[in-house]
Design a protein around this motif. Structure first.
Motif, PDB file in Angstrom:
ATOM      1  N   THR A  53       0.804  -1.219   0.000  1.00 10.76           N
ATOM      2  CA  THR A  53       0.000   0.000   0.000  1.00 10.76           C
ATOM      3  C   THR A  53       0.840   1.273   0.000  1.00 10.76           C
ATOM      4  O   THR A  53       0.334   2.341  -0.322  1.00 10.76           O
ATOM      5  N   ASP A  54       2.128   1.164   0.384  1.00 10.13           N
ATOM      6  CA  ASP A  54       2.992   2.337   0.416  1.00 10.13           C
ATOM      7  C   ASP A  54       4.440   1.868   0.516  1.00 10.13           C
ATOM      8  O   ASP A  54       4.730   0.965   1.302  1.00 10.13           O
ATOM      9  N   PRO A  55       5.362   2.459  -0.254  1.00  9.65           N
ATOM     10  CA  PRO A  55       6.761   2.005  -0.209  1.00  9.65           C
ATOM     11  C   PRO A  55       7.435   2.261   1.136  1.00  9.65           C
ATOM     12  O   PRO A  55       8.484   1.675   1.418  1.00  9.65           O
ATOM     13  N   ALA A  56       6.861   3.124   1.965  1.00 12.48           N
ATOM     14  CA  ALA A  56       7.479   3.433   3.255  1.00 12.48           C
ATOM     15  C   ALA A  56       6.944   2.573   4.400  1.00 12.48           C
ATOM     16  O   ALA A  56       7.355   2.754   5.550  1.00 12.48           O
ATOM     17  N   ARG A 263      19.237   5.362   0.928  1.00 12.90           N
ATOM     18  CA  ARG A 263      19.976   5.615  -0.315  1.00 12.90           C
ATOM     19  C   ARG A 263      19.385   4.886  -1.508  1.00 12.90           C
ATOM     20  O   ARG A 263      19.552   5.314  -2.656  1.00 12.90           O
ATOM     21  N   THR A 264      18.685   3.778  -1.264  1.00  6.59           N
ATOM     22  CA  THR A 264      18.089   3.018  -2.367  1.00  6.59           C
ATOM     23  C   THR A 264      16.566   3.063  -2.351  1.00  6.59           C
ATOM     24  O   THR A 264      15.920   2.418  -3.170  1.00  6.59           O
ATOM     25  N   ARG A 265      15.998   3.816  -1.418  1.00  3.32           N
ATOM     26  CA  ARG A 265      14.538   3.871  -1.302  1.00  3.32           C
ATOM     27  C   ARG A 265      13.946   4.775  -2.372  1.00  3.32           C
ATOM     28  O   ARG A 265      14.507   5.818  -2.712  1.00  3.32           O
ATOM     29  N   LEU A 266      12.799   4.375  -2.895  1.00  2.00           N
ATOM     30  CA  LEU A 266      12.127   5.140  -3.942  1.00  2.00           C
ATOM     31  C   LEU A 266      10.706   5.479  -3.511  1.00  2.00           C
ATOM     32  O   LEU A 266      10.082   4.771  -2.727  1.00  2.00           O
ATOM     33  N   THR A 267      10.189   6.577  -4.048  1.00  3.42           N
ATOM     34  CA  THR A 267       8.802   6.956  -3.824  1.00  3.42           C
ATOM     35  C   THR A 267       7.907   6.101  -4.711  1.00  3.42           C
ATOM     36  O   THR A 267       8.390   5.306  -5.537  1.00  3.42           O
ATOM     37  N   GLU A 268       6.592   6.292  -4.578  1.00  6.79           N
ATOM     38  CA  GLU A 268       5.641   5.520  -5.390  1.00  6.79           C
ATOM     39  C   GLU A 268       5.843   5.757  -6.885  1.00  6.79           C
ATOM     40  O   GLU A 268       5.609   4.855  -7.695  1.00  6.79           O
ATOM     41  N   ASP A 269       6.294   6.972  -7.241  1.00  4.99           N
ATOM     42  CA  ASP A 269       6.499   7.255  -8.664  1.00  4.99           C
ATOM     43  C   ASP A 269       7.941   7.042  -9.104  1.00  4.99           C
ATOM     44  O   ASP A 269       8.357   7.508 -10.164  1.00  4.99           O
ATOM     45  N   GLY A 270       8.729   6.340  -8.261  1.00  5.26           N
ATOM     46  CA  GLY A 270      10.070   5.933  -8.667  1.00  5.26           C
ATOM     47  C   GLY A 270      11.163   6.953  -8.446  1.00  5.26           C
ATOM     48  O   GLY A 270      12.290   6.775  -8.934  1.00  5.26           O
ATOM     49  N   GLN A 271      10.882   8.006  -7.682  1.00  6.13           N
ATOM     50  CA  GLN A 271      11.894   9.028  -7.422  1.00  6.13           C
ATOM     51  C   GLN A 271      12.710   8.678  -6.163  1.00  6.13           C
ATOM     52  O   GLN A 271      12.217   8.007  -5.261  1.00  6.13           O
ATOM     53  N   PRO A 272      13.975   9.120  -6.095  1.00  7.87           N
ATOM     54  CA  PRO A 272      14.780   8.859  -4.892  1.00  7.87           C
ATOM     55  C   PRO A 272      14.101   9.428  -3.648  1.00  7.87           C
ATOM     56  O   PRO A 272      13.510  10.506  -3.679  1.00  7.87           O
ATOM     57  N   ASP A 273      14.188   8.680  -2.565  1.00  4.02           N
ATOM     58  CA  ASP A 273      13.531   9.069  -1.314  1.00  4.02           C
ATOM     59  C   ASP A 273      14.509   8.897  -0.150  1.00  4.02           C
ATOM     60  O   ASP A 273      14.327   8.043   0.712  1.00  4.02           O
ATOM     61  N   PRO A 274      15.558   9.708  -0.100  1.00  9.29           N
ATOM     62  CA  PRO A 274      16.585   9.532   0.929  1.00  9.29           C
ATOM     63  C   PRO A 274      16.067   9.883   2.317  1.00  9.29           C
ATOM     64  O   PRO A 274      15.179  10.723   2.475  1.00  9.29           O
ATOM     65  N   GLU A 275      16.637   9.245   3.327  1.00 12.07           N
ATOM     66  CA  GLU A 275      16.289   9.572   4.711  1.00 12.07           C
ATOM     67  C   GLU A 275      16.792  10.961   5.077  1.00 12.07           C
ATOM     68  O   GLU A 275      16.146  11.692   5.838  1.00 12.07           O
TER      69      GLU A 275
END
Length: 339
Positions: A53-56, A263-275
Motif C-alpha cells: 500500500t505504500d513504499p514506506a 539511499r536506495t529507497r524510492l517513492t511511489e512514482d520511482g523518485q529517490p527518497d533519501p532519509e
C-alpha cells in the motif's frame, strides 16, 4: 512449577493511567542518560517492509535493555502511512515488558499510544535543551496524533512559547487541534494556509508528517532557530538540513543505518527518497550527550540546530517500565495465564 501470569494493557487501560508529560519526560530522560553512559543494550531496528500500500511501510522489532533502570523489553511496531484510508491508526503494535531477573514476560501492552508519548517526549527534551532562551514561536507541521502529542509536550517543556503556528494538508485537523490546544494553552494559535507562513522566522520548528514533502526551506530556517523532525530529514530540503550549525541525533548507529536504507529507497512514482536529503550531515552529538551536559547544546543565540530522533527502543522500554509499575499500583489491566 509456578504459574506465569502476564498483565495485558489495552490503550484504554494505558489512558486510564493518566500519565503526565512530566512523568513521561522523566522516564525517557532516564533512558537518554543511560544511553550517554553506555549502560544499555540496543541494536538498530530490524524489520520487514510489506510495501503493497505504500513504499514506506514497515514493521520493526525493537529490543532493548537498560542496566541501571533494570528494565528490558521488545516493541513490535508497524507504521503504515495510508492506514487513515481504512480508518485505522498509522502506528500500531505491541510492547512486551520482561523481568530482568528471570526473563519472564510481565506485561504485554498496546504500543501505539506509548510510541506517541515517547516520541513527543524525546523531541520536547531536546527542544528544551537547544531552543534559544526566550523562544516564543513554535511552528508545528502535522496535526495528527503525533503532532497533538508534540504540541502538548513542547509547550510543557518550553513555557516561554506564546505563539503556535499549525500547518496540515487537512484543514479540519488544524482546526481540531487548535480547539483542543486552546484548553491548556493561553497564547495565540494560528492556522497556516501555506508552509512559509508556518515556518518563516519561527524559534522552534517541529515536523510530524509522513515525510512525503520537503517542507522546511533554508530561507525560513533563520539563525537562532531550532528544528526537530520525526520523519528523519525528509521534511527538510537538502539546503535547509545542511544549513544547521549543529546536527544532533538520538543514536549514531541508528542514524547511519537509516541513511543507508534511504539511499536506495524510492517513492511511489520511482523518485529517490533519501532519509537525509543531501546525505547524512556531520553529527555533532547525541541527545543523551546534550541532556547530560557532556556536550553543550547551544553556543550562541544565532546557531541553527537540527535534531533528528530516529526512535530508540531504550526509551520505549523506560516508558514501558513506568507504565507497568503504574498499572500494578492502581490495578489496571487484565491478567492471563501464559504457563
Amino acid at each position: 512449577m509456578k504459574p506465569i501470569e502476564v498483565l495485558l494493557l489495552s490503550r484504554t487501560d494505558i489512558l486510564a493511567l493518566e500519565l503526565t508529560p512530566q512523568q513521561v519526560v522523566e522516564a525517557v530522560e532516564q533512558a537518554l542518560t543511560e544511553h550517554a553512559a553506555g549502560t544499555y543494550e540496543m541494536h538498530p531496528k530490524i524489520g520487514v517492509h510489506p510495501t503493497g500500500t505504500d513504499p514506506a511501510n514497515f514493521i520493526h522489532a525493537m529490543p532493548a535493555y537498560l542496566k541501571q533502570l533494570g528494565a528490558c523489553g521488545l516493541k513490535w511496531v508497524a507504521g503504515f502511512a495510508k492506514n487513515y484510508q481504512r480508518d485505522l491508526p498509522n502506528v500500531t503494535g505491541l510492547q512486551v515488558y520482561n523481568d530482568t531477573a528471570t526473563g519472564v514476560p510481565l506485561a504485554v501492552m498496546e504500543c501505539g499510544y506509548l510510541t506517541g508519548l515517547r516520541t513527543a517526549a524525546v523531541s520536547a527534551i531536546i527542544a528544551r535543551e537547544c531552543a534559544r532562551p526566550g523562544a516564543a514561536t513554535l511552528a508545528l507541521a502535522g496535526c495528527g496524533f503525533e503532532g497533538t502529542m508534540h504540541l502538548r509536550f513542547i509547550l510543557d517543556q518550553i513555557p516561554t512559547i506564546r505563539e503556535v503556528r499549525l500547518r496540515d494538508i487537512r484543514p479540519a485537523a488544524m482546526h481540531d487541534l487548535k480547539e483542543r490546544a486552546g484548553k491548556y494553552f493561553t497564547g495565540e494559535i494560528k492556522i497556516c494556509e501555506d508552509n512559509r507562513s508556518c515556518f518563516d522566522g519561527a524559534d522552534v520548528i517541529s515536523t510530524c508528517t509522513n515525510g512525503d514533502e520537503q517542507l522546511v526551506r533554508p530561507e525560513w530556517f533563520l539563525p537562532g532557530a531550532f528544528a526537530v523532525g520525526i520523519e528523519g530529514g525528509c521534511a527538510y530540503t537538502a539546503e535547509a538540513l545542511h544549513s544547521a550549525d549543529k546536527f544532533i541525533v538520538d543514536d549514531i548507529p541508528l542514524a547511519e543505518y537509516f541513511d543507508k536504507l534511504g539511499r536506495t529507497r524510492l517513492t511511489e512514482d520511482g523518485q529517490p527518497d533519501p532519509e537525509f536529503p543531501g546525505g547524512l550531515p556531520e553529527i555533532y552529538a547525541t541527545i543523551g550527550e546534550v541532556v547530560t551536559k557532556r556536550k553543550p547544546a547551544r553556543s550562541s543565540d544565532t546557531e541553527r540546530i537540527v535534531a533528528i530522533p530516529i526512535g530508540m527502543a531504550i526509551c520505549d522500554v523506560a516508558l514501558g517500565h513506568l507504565t507497568y509499575r503504574k498499572a500494578i499500583e492502581i490495578g489496571v489491566g487484565q491478567k492471563f495465564g501464559l504457563a
